[in-house]
Motif scaffolding. Sequence first.
Motif, PDB file in Angstrom:
ATOM      1  N   VAL A 110      52.184  49.250  34.771  1.00 28.17           N
ATOM      2  CA  VAL A 110      51.834  48.053  34.005  1.00 28.17           C
ATOM      3  C   VAL A 110      51.375  46.935  34.936  1.00 28.17           C
ATOM      4  O   VAL A 110      50.320  46.313  34.728  1.00 28.17           O
ATOM      5  CB  VAL A 110      53.024  47.592  33.146  1.00 28.17           C
ATOM      6  N   GLY A 111      52.151  46.670  35.962  1.00 27.93           N
ATOM      7  CA  GLY A 111      51.801  45.603  36.887  1.00 27.93           C
ATOM      8  C   GLY A 111      50.536  45.891  37.663  1.00 27.93           C
ATOM      9  O   GLY A 111      49.688  45.006  37.845  1.00 27.93           O
ATOM     10  N   ALA A 112      50.378  47.122  38.146  1.00 28.90           N
ATOM     11  CA  ALA A 112      49.194  47.481  38.916  1.00 28.90           C
ATOM     12  C   ALA A 112      47.933  47.368  38.068  1.00 28.90           C
ATOM     13  O   ALA A 112      46.899  46.866  38.526  1.00 28.90           O
ATOM     14  CB  ALA A 112      49.340  48.898  39.464  1.00 28.90           C
ATOM     15  N   LEU A 113      47.998  47.826  36.815  1.00 29.19           N
ATOM     16  CA  LEU A 113      46.838  47.752  35.925  1.00 29.19           C
ATOM     17  C   LEU A 113      46.491  46.305  35.595  1.00 29.19           C
ATOM     18  O   LEU A 113      45.308  45.910  35.622  1.00 29.19           O
ATOM     19  CB  LEU A 113      47.118  48.535  34.649  1.00 29.19           C
ATOM     20  N   ALA A 114      47.491  45.492  35.295  1.00 27.01           N
ATOM     21  CA  ALA A 114      47.241  44.087  34.962  1.00 27.01           C
ATOM     22  C   ALA A 114      46.638  43.336  36.145  1.00 27.01           C
ATOM     23  O   ALA A 114      45.695  42.543  35.979  1.00 27.01           O
ATOM     24  CB  ALA A 114      48.539  43.419  34.512  1.00 27.01           C
ATOM     25  N   MET A 115      47.159  43.574  37.345  1.00 27.95           N
ATOM     26  CA  MET A 115      46.627  42.899  38.518  1.00 27.95           C
ATOM     27  C   MET A 115      45.197  43.340  38.811  1.00 27.95           C
ATOM     28  O   MET A 115      44.335  42.524  39.189  1.00 27.95           O
ATOM     29  CB  MET A 115      47.524  43.166  39.731  1.00 27.95           C
ATOM     30  N   THR A 116      44.888  44.615  38.624  1.00 28.02           N
ATOM     31  CA  THR A 116      43.533  45.110  38.858  1.00 28.02           C
ATOM     32  C   THR A 116      42.541  44.457  37.915  1.00 28.02           C
ATOM     33  O   THR A 116      41.452  44.015  38.324  1.00 28.02           O
ATOM     34  CB  THR A 116      43.492  46.643  38.700  1.00 28.02           C
ATOM     35  N   ILE A 117      42.889  44.380  36.637  1.00 30.26           N
ATOM     36  CA  ILE A 117      41.991  43.754  35.660  1.00 30.26           C
ATOM     37  C   ILE A 117      41.818  42.264  35.968  1.00 30.26           C
ATOM     38  O   ILE A 117      40.716  41.717  35.837  1.00 30.26           O
ATOM     39  CB  ILE A 117      42.523  43.962  34.233  1.00 30.26           C
ATOM     40  N   HIS A 118      42.900  41.612  36.379  1.00 28.09           N
ATOM     41  CA  HIS A 118      42.810  40.191  36.736  1.00 28.09           C
ATOM     42  C   HIS A 118      41.850  39.999  37.912  1.00 28.09           C
ATOM     43  O   HIS A 118      41.027  39.061  37.897  1.00 28.09           O
ATOM     44  CB  HIS A 118      44.201  39.669  37.096  1.00 28.09           C
ATOM     45  N   MET A 119      41.905  40.855  38.898  1.00 27.01           N
ATOM     46  CA  MET A 119      41.019  40.746  40.054  1.00 27.01           C
ATOM     47  C   MET A 119      39.563  40.957  39.644  1.00 27.01           C
ATOM     48  O   MET A 119      38.665  40.235  40.102  1.00 27.01           O
ATOM     49  CB  MET A 119      41.422  41.770  41.117  1.00 27.01           C
ATOM     50  N   ILE A 120      39.307  41.933  38.785  1.00 26.71           N
ATOM     51  CA  ILE A 120      37.933  42.197  38.365  1.00 26.71           C
ATOM     52  C   ILE A 120      37.376  41.037  37.549  1.00 26.71           C
ATOM     53  O   ILE A 120      36.237  40.599  37.752  1.00 26.71           O
ATOM     54  CB  ILE A 120      37.866  43.512  37.551  1.00 26.71           C
ATOM     55  N   SER A 121      38.182  40.510  36.628  1.00 29.41           N
ATOM     56  CA  SER A 121      37.717  39.388  35.804  1.00 29.41           C
ATOM     57  C   SER A 121      37.503  38.141  36.645  1.00 29.41           C
ATOM     58  O   SER A 121      36.651  37.308  36.317  1.00 29.41           O
ATOM     59  CB  SER A 121      38.719  39.112  34.691  1.00 29.41           C
ATOM     60  N   MET A 122      38.260  37.988  37.731  1.00 26.75           N
ATOM     61  CA  MET A 122      38.099  36.837  38.607  1.00 26.75           C
ATOM     62  C   MET A 122      36.883  36.989  39.518  1.00 26.75           C
ATOM     63  O   MET A 122      36.076  36.072  39.685  1.00 26.75           O
ATOM     64  CB  MET A 122      39.375  36.661  39.438  1.00 26.75           C
ATOM     65  N   PHE A 123      36.693  38.176  40.094  1.00 27.59           N
ATOM     66  CA  PHE A 123      35.625  38.384  41.078  1.00 27.59           C
ATOM     67  C   PHE A 123      34.254  38.530  40.420  1.00 27.59           C
ATOM     68  O   PHE A 123      33.250  38.139  40.986  1.00 27.59           O
ATOM     69  CB  PHE A 123      35.937  39.629  41.914  1.00 27.59           C
ATOM     70  N   LYS A 124      34.204  39.118  39.219  1.00 28.93           N
ATOM     71  CA  LYS A 124      32.961  39.311  38.473  1.00 28.93           C
ATOM     72  C   LYS A 124      31.910  40.020  39.333  1.00 28.93           C
ATOM     73  O   LYS A 124      30.870  39.439  39.700  1.00 28.93           O
ATOM     74  CB  LYS A 124      32.441  37.969  37.960  1.00 28.93           C
ATOM     75  N   PRO A 125      32.130  41.284  39.645  1.00 22.55           N
ATOM     76  CA  PRO A 125      31.225  42.001  40.564  1.00 22.55           C
ATOM     77  C   PRO A 125      29.817  42.220  40.028  1.00 22.55           C
ATOM     78  O   PRO A 125      28.915  42.550  40.797  1.00 22.55           O
ATOM     79  CB  PRO A 125      31.956  43.332  40.779  1.00 22.55           C
ATOM     80  N   THR A 126      29.600  42.059  38.724  1.00 20.85           N
ATOM     81  CA  THR A 126      28.268  42.304  38.161  1.00 20.85           C
ATOM     82  C   THR A 126      27.403  41.052  38.114  1.00 20.85           C
ATOM     83  O   THR A 126      26.248  41.127  37.703  1.00 20.85           O
ATOM     84  CB  THR A 126      28.397  42.870  36.739  1.00 20.85           C
TER      85      THR A 126
END
Length: 502
Positions: free
Chosen positions: A390-406
Amino acid sequence: MQLTFIGAIQVLVGLSLFLAGSIESMFALLLVSTLFGGSAAIVLPMLGGSSIPPAQFALVFMALRLLVPGSGNGTAVGHAARANIWLAIFILYGAALAFIGPRLFAGQIEVTPMRGKVEARYVSMRAYIYSTRPLVFSAQNITTTVYLLGTLLTAITAHVVCLRETGRRRFVRTMAIVGIAHGVIGFLSVLGKGTAIDTVLALFRNGSYAQLDHTYRGFVRMAGLWPEASGFAWFGINWCVFLFECWLRRVDSLWTGPAAFVLAAALLCSTATTAYVGLGVYAGLLMLRSLLFPGALPVDRGLMILGAGLAMTVLVSAVMIAKPALVTDATELIRHMTVDKGQSVSGEQRSFWAWQGLHAFVVTHGIGIGPGSFRSSSLATAILGCTGIVGALAMTIHMISMFKPTRLSTYAPTSDPALNTGAACAWAALIDVIISSLSSPTCDPGTDFAILTGAALALRPIVPHMAPWRGPIRRLPPLTLSPAMALQSAMNGPTFSAEPAE
């Protein structure tokens, strides 16, 4: 609970800003407080001598300023909470598991505790490296939970403040000043070793942290106000990347450029593994970005960087000619702090600490044993071991939404200062995660991460705000109706134009 002199100063300043200051000024107090990484605002003897750092203590006044009735920040706080929802899921799940996990899995796994020695004496060096004890609930579960909740509050605070243009400008300028102060204090801690300057700096290192020796074969390692050189470098690399990205994107260049230069110089002289790894990783990512995305590195900025590199090469060459023995000793120091570190006792022990997170993840079937339950040396494995899937998945999504790689604004400068500042925050947060995945003892991503990600989400929202169109409206040419359509139109009455109104 004991209030230190640093905490007393914060109380006076915090109450003054609460009564007569703006929310941006209160946020500036929080940013300045992050500079005191080895300090304590409050000491808690009842929790084994744990302490509350100044940055966490400043959050109390920040929360009061945000949530006081009549402040008008309720809508902004709600928006910030929704934007940071995945970070909130990670932290709230971890906070609950910090109290449940150690009791649920008590006695089923042995771990190295966050604080304290397992035994008073060790029969061998191997016993010291791999020392563990059965999992139990401890005071560190409580303090780590407090730190995690502080991280969430910090992210929300940064988001609320940076939604305002005045807050964004105050954020950039304040961190430029903090960055310059951090670098200058670092040099003073080296040049003033054994003098009155060292005594003054020691007054601020009053936290409940192990104050490590900062000398090696006559060289004084740079620590500033922090208890160890690695902590000094970790804070410095985060804000060096942020300020350098701001300078690269022409955000308050007169301040961010000199601040990034001072921090880079301090990091190069710090002899800390964290500094060299961080600078190397960021330099590699910047070069790759420049090759893949035209315009990612403006020509004038690239020429300045090239000129600085040539000047450094000339300076190092001059030192090598004038003082060859000094260069040899410095090279030996850097090799000892980098290449040899992985094969040292400390390196072996840190590898074991990192492995504990993977072991806890497997033993608990992906649930986790709770933040504060064990000492790690990697943020990634600490998150897996403490908060599970749960924690690993939530942190990963938070990083992607913050970094916005696209988004192109992530890689290349734009004409919008807010987008440029948000992208600078995103790159600094990414470097912070990479560094902490190599050295963090806990699953708490920390205050720097919270400030950077909260600001990044505020300055580059998931759905960009579209400005209303103010240009001319193109009118369609009149349609030519057939006789049948004209007759039908006359029978049905008048029609309304489909053109948009002015």
